[in-house]
Design an enzyme around this catalytic site. Structure first.
Site, mmCIF file in Angstrom:
data_model
loop_
_atom_site.group_PDB
_atom_site.id
_atom_site.type_symbol
_atom_site.label_atom_id
_atom_site.label_comp_id
_atom_site.label_asym_id
_atom_site.label_seq_id
_atom_site.Cartn_x
_atom_site.Cartn_y
_atom_site.Cartn_z
ATOM 1 N N ASP A 1 0.802 -1.259 0.396
ATOM 2 C CA ASP A 1 -0.301 -0.045 -0.074
ATOM 3 C C ASP A 1 0.653 1.346 0.350
ATOM 4 O O ASP A 1 2.267 0.843 0.631
ATOM 5 C CB ASP A 1 -0.898 0.049 1.268
ATOM 6 C CG ASP A 1 -0.672 -0.284 2.368
ATOM 7 O OD1 ASP A 1 0.572 -0.754 2.830
ATOM 8 O OD2 ASP A 1 -0.513 0.773 3.222
ATOM 9 N N GLU B 1 -0.350 -0.512 5.699
ATOM 10 C CA GLU B 1 0.984 -0.358 6.844
ATOM 11 C C GLU B 1 0.589 1.999 7.415
ATOM 12 O O GLU B 1 1.035 1.856 7.914
ATOM 13 C CB GLU B 1 2.442 -0.256 6.232
ATOM 14 C CG GLU B 1 3.807 -0.589 7.169
ATOM 15 C CD GLU B 1 4.123 0.652 6.646
ATOM 16 O OE1 GLU B 1 4.838 1.224 7.673
ATOM 17 O OE2 GLU B 1 3.535 1.903 6.325
HETATM 18 ZN ZN LIG Z 1 7.419 2.339 3.891
#
Ligand SMILES: [Zn+2]
Length: 384
Positions: A74, A140
């Site tokens: 991501d 994340e």
């Molecule tokens: Zn990163």
């Protein structure tokens, strides 16, 4: 080199995988890894109030040791796409540079470790001596609740164990090879709430202004928490906002608040740190300031991967490929290493972080080649 990190990085950048969207990035990796003989799992996690997020775990080999490569596909949003010199999701190469969101944070890093592993497998006839795994999340960059933390638990419940992990976050400051991140500071948020008694500013004797008490406590809490430690800078408490919310000019408010964040080193754990701050507040309040501290829940405790054979192996591999002896650092914000460290020792080593999260995020192609060679060398030494 049988696998080309630039080609993989371009394909990944072209996936519009802004958290929580998978954007085709995990699907692309799944295809690549399955073709190389990996057993690939996808796991979607969610919880109330959050968007479901797709994750990937892949493994080749059954024997120990299991070397884990971890990362996230991501990316943060591009912002105003018109301000990019090259479109953020085009994967364009201009001269000797690859442009795009995620080029360094961290699709580029993933491309390098996938290329290194594929190259290693080709060289050893398709099977490692032990096992190689990939733990890739799509959560994340945002709140990080449906990603690595749950994927590690999921893997553990399936009986998966890890011996060592390389997290491919952009760890280097100026050149590939200058820095390994060997730990991270902890992060803790709190709100200081001082209560007083509301009243007319012209009659202060009838009121109790909480702003006075708040200033006393803020001053007391800003004194240094420690002098740092071997691998860490001094811990720091920083006030981030003072909130009274009083629109009236002639009113003493009844309550005043201040929010703060602490970045702390390995001289503290969360409980001891809270106790230290509370003791200081109590002393400064001296029974005259009425206050409370509201601690927000945190999943970012301090950790350090103590130097040892794995660190030495990584340092040696980096030195052999780049000519640099990397510095062991614990600077910067939090990362998923804070979750991985509960399962196995983890080091962070990836591309150069200069343009991460910025407009025109980019990486020199030469850095992709160098990083792939470093990972390749680490794998070779690890299974030697
Ligand atoms: Zn990163």
């Amino acid at each position: 080199m049988t696998a080309d990190p630039l080609a993989i990085a371009r394909d990944l950048v072209r996936c519009r995988s802004v958290t929580p969207d998978e954007g085709g990035a995990l699907g692309f990796l799944q295809g690549l890894l399955a073709q190389a003989g990996f057993t690939v799992h996808r796991a979607v996690f969610d919880e109330p109030g959050t968007a479901p997020v797709d994750n990937l775990y892949a493994r080749i080999g059954l024997a120990k040791p299991n070397l884990l490569f971890a990362g996230h596909t991501d990316v943060v949003p591009p912002g105003n796409e018109a301000s990019w010199s090259h479109p953020p999701f085009a994967g364009e190469v201009d001269g000797d540079t690859l442009y795009g969101r995620g080029a360094v944070d961290m699709k580029g890093g993933i491309a390098c470790f996938v290329a290194a592993v594929l190259d290693y497998l080709a060289a050893v006839g398709g099977r490692p001596k032990g096992s190689i795994s990939f733990l890739i999340t799509g959560d994340e960059e945002s709140i990080a609740v449906n990603g690595t933390i749950k994927l590690l638990k999921w893997a553990a419940e399936r009986g998966e164990t890890f011996d060592h992990c390389i997290l491919g976050e952009p760890s280097n400051v100026a050149t590939v090879g200058d820095t390994i991140k060997a730990g991270r500071r902890g992060s803790l948020n709190g709100t200081l709430i001082v209560s007083g008694r509301q009243g007319h500013v012209a009659y202060p004797e009838r009121a109790d202004n909480p702003i006075r008490g708040l200033v006393t406590l803020i001053t007391a809490l800003q004194t240094p928490l420690d002098e740092g430690s071997e691998l860490f800078a001094p811990s720091n408490l920083e006030f981030t906002s003072i909130d009274v919310g009083n629109p009236t000019v002639n009113l003493i408010p009844g309550e005043a608040r201040a929010r703060f964040n602490i970045r702390y080193n390995d001289r503290h754990n969360r409980a001891a740190l809270k106790a230290l701050v509370e003791r200081r507040a109590e002393t400064a309040a001296a029974g005259r300031v009425h206050y409370a501290i509201d601690w927000q829940p945190s999943n970012a405790d301090v950790f350090v991967t103590k130097p040892g054979p794995f660190t030495e192996l990584a340092v040696a591999a980096i030195a052999e490929v780049t000519g640099h002896k990397p510095k062991l650092s614990t600077s910067g914000g939090t990362s998923d290493a804070r979750f991985i460290k509960d399962y196995c020792p983890v080091l962070e080593f990836g591309l150069v972080g200069q343009t991460m999260h910025a407009v025109d995020e980019c990486t020199p192609i030469a850095d992709l080649v160098t990083l792939t060679a470093v990972y390749r060398r680490i794998i070779e030494k690890y299974f030697a």
